[in-house]
Design an enzyme around this catalytic site. Sequence first.
Site, PDB file in Angstrom:
ATOM      1  N   SER A 119       0.812  -1.260   0.127  1.00  0.00           N
ATOM      2  CA  SER A 119       0.213  -0.076  -0.013  1.00  0.00           C
ATOM      3  C   SER A 119       0.729   1.099  -0.026  1.00  0.00           C
ATOM      4  O   SER A 119       1.269   1.727  -0.873  1.00  0.00           O
ATOM      5  CB  SER A 119      -1.203   0.029   1.319  1.00  0.00           C
ATOM      6  OG  SER A 119      -1.951   0.959   1.139  1.00  0.00           O
ATOM      7  N   LYS A 123      -0.741  -4.462  -3.295  1.00  0.00           N
ATOM      8  CA  LYS A 123      -2.039  -3.980  -2.794  1.00  0.00           C
ATOM      9  C   LYS A 123      -2.049  -2.719  -3.472  1.00  0.00           C
ATOM     10  O   LYS A 123      -1.589  -1.477  -2.756  1.00  0.00           O
ATOM     11  CB  LYS A 123      -2.186  -3.879  -1.388  1.00  0.00           C
ATOM     12  CG  LYS A 123      -3.368  -3.315  -0.766  1.00  0.00           C
ATOM     13  CD  LYS A 123      -4.584  -4.098  -1.048  1.00  0.00           C
ATOM     14  CE  LYS A 123      -5.616  -3.532  -0.346  1.00  0.00           C
ATOM     15  NZ  LYS A 123      -6.122  -2.147  -0.309  1.00  0.00           N
ATOM     16  N   ASP A 142      10.355   5.419 -10.257  1.00  0.00           N
ATOM     17  CA  ASP A 142       9.911   6.276 -11.468  1.00  0.00           C
ATOM     18  C   ASP A 142      10.473   7.479 -11.470  1.00  0.00           C
ATOM     19  O   ASP A 142      10.938   7.612 -12.625  1.00  0.00           O
ATOM     20  CB  ASP A 142       8.290   6.456 -11.246  1.00  0.00           C
ATOM     21  CG  ASP A 142       7.528   5.267 -11.693  1.00  0.00           C
ATOM     22  OD1 ASP A 142       8.115   4.228 -11.939  1.00  0.00           O
ATOM     23  OD2 ASP A 142       6.132   5.398 -11.066  1.00  0.00           O
TER      24      ASP A 142
END
Length: 707
Positions: free
Chosen positions: A465, A490, A476
């Site tokens: 999460s 998740k 990224d």
Amino acid sequence: MTINRILCCLVLGLLFHGLYADIPSVSDDSLVSAERHRRTTEIITHIISSYHYKNKPLDDALSSAILDRYLDSLDPNRSYFLASDIRTFEKYRNTLDDALDKQDITPAFEIFRIYRKRVDERVTFSVNLLEEDFYFNKDEDYIFDRRDLAWPATDAEMNDIWRQRVKNDILNLILANKKQDEYKSTLHKRYERIRTSTYQLDANDIFQTFINAYTTSIEPHTAYFSPRTSENFDISMRLSLEGIGAVLSSDNDYTVIQQIIPGGPADLSKQLHKDDKIVGVAQGETGEIVDVIGWRLDDVVDLIRGPKDTVLRLEFLPKDVGPEGPHRIVTLVRNKIKLEEQAAKSSIIDLDDNNRIGVIKLPTFYVDFAAQSKGDKDYKSTTHDVRKLIRDLQKENIKGMVMDLRGNGGGSLSEALELTGLFIEEGPIVQTRDSSSLVEINYDPDPGIEYNGPLAVLVDRNSASASEIFAGAIQDYQRGIVIGEPTFGKGTVQNIVDLNRFVRNSEDDHGRLKTTIAQFFRISGGSNQFKGVVPDIIFPTAKDTSKYGERSLDNALPWDQVKPAEYVKVNAPVDKFPLAYDKHRARIKTDRAFQLLLEERNFIEAANERKSLSLLQSKREDERDQLARTKRNLQNEIRLAQGLQPIPENTDMEEFETDNEEIDEMKNDILLNETANILYDLMNIGRMETRELQAIQQDKPEAINNL
């Protein structure tokens, strides 16, 4: 979701309810749906069809899935229903969708009545078997995990399954040095408890189980909470919990520790771990241990709960001793979860040439909502604490930093955004898409950067999460290197709906619905859902990743993607990552401690993958002794590698519990130290300047499609 998983999972809290054994049996005549069940069904089907993230029509295909899931929830190990029962239930295969449309829950009760009858038959058969003599000189195998097998075809086949089960239960207790009168009494109570628990299930329980067969046929995180379950959920959500601090689930007659909550008594004991199985509970220092194998999950929870500062003892089966290894007992004092134990902590790893790597261990993403809402500027939060730790570490002249998110199951989304903002200048961090396909971008709320030096993020299969949002954003942005195991996967958002809001002029409590309303996406466009964050360098501890996290769920939402957000990448040397990986592989080949860690993990996985056991006592004793010797030898090699004395032969390993706690920490440090070494390699490959790993923006924005 099994009948024992009506609560799915619970954080054990303060209140103590009377044991379910005090509740009278429910008659067959009482097993009928009430008007509130029909109203609740209408509300739930409306919410799911109108607002659920996954648009799945209520049709024959879903009806078929609901039937299979309901049968599995009642009899997951295929040890009660006969194949003839299953053929009888086929008439509901394509009609449950119509029944739900009409708010008709009758099929659920008809199936359950047959289930009760089969349970009664099996318990009577097993109790009668206890009066017979068993001999353990025949080499036959008992298949204790029947989840993937066919339903028993005949009564004779079912009887043989239960004969072997009783024989195995007796042998287990004999190997635990129980006398005949002791094991007969224990098993008589255990089997009768199965009957009692089943006959205490009322119409609300059956309704919840059936409705959850419907909701989980859509996706795993959508669930109905009955009024009683809602009360337990409220307990689990309180900031100050009193109990043992563990998330439990039920699996094949066992109560399994799904998660240890940082700062709770279970965590502070250093003896209980994820995937350990609780088999007995006792009150106080001297109370009798109550066998809880085969109990409903909420009954076990009721037994474990109690007032603050009271003592309980748990008998448990450690995850590393196989399915039938020796049990252990831990004494705990029920208490509040200590928030300071959940807080971020820092340390320093000293490498060669006085190079120091700072480490920040973050167990969860936390925030003191109460203090925040009062306007307290110094309220406790992840970002506030980490900012201070970063400044303290920089005073120690660290050359790089590791953010350790292993075991971090998530927490506050706002803290995930703010924490990421400490390591980037500005920009988007995560995207959210709702059921109407509207995509919202969440940005760094505080322009500026707290730490711009070399950065590694360490994750494992239990990082979930909010942890995945942070790690995914760092990856990224190419702000640092992500190391470890593929994360949990998740990537969905749930909301709790109070169903009473939809009902007027009724004093009945209709419970709540947890429903999935959105999905997170990385700024690169791909989702963390299902796949998780795949590290740039994957440790060899990551074996079969399909067995963990969302990937292990048969109905999880699949990976998906949206349009990448526009963001400015920085300059982590991703072209050097393969070189760092090669150095890592070469180093761990000669690192005896790392290799021992891999051997131990392989040993544990092999022990837990077994689905059958021999009922030949001599063979079983040999297998148990061999398992113990292998474990002892591995432990001793690890102890020697860390400068500790080996455990002598014929010595109870529990006598070395304090040392074993140190060993657990050392094994944890093996992966952490290797992460620091990888980061150090990246700082030095080709005499690389440290600034190449710093958060320095490129000249122009570029949307990075790192899927």
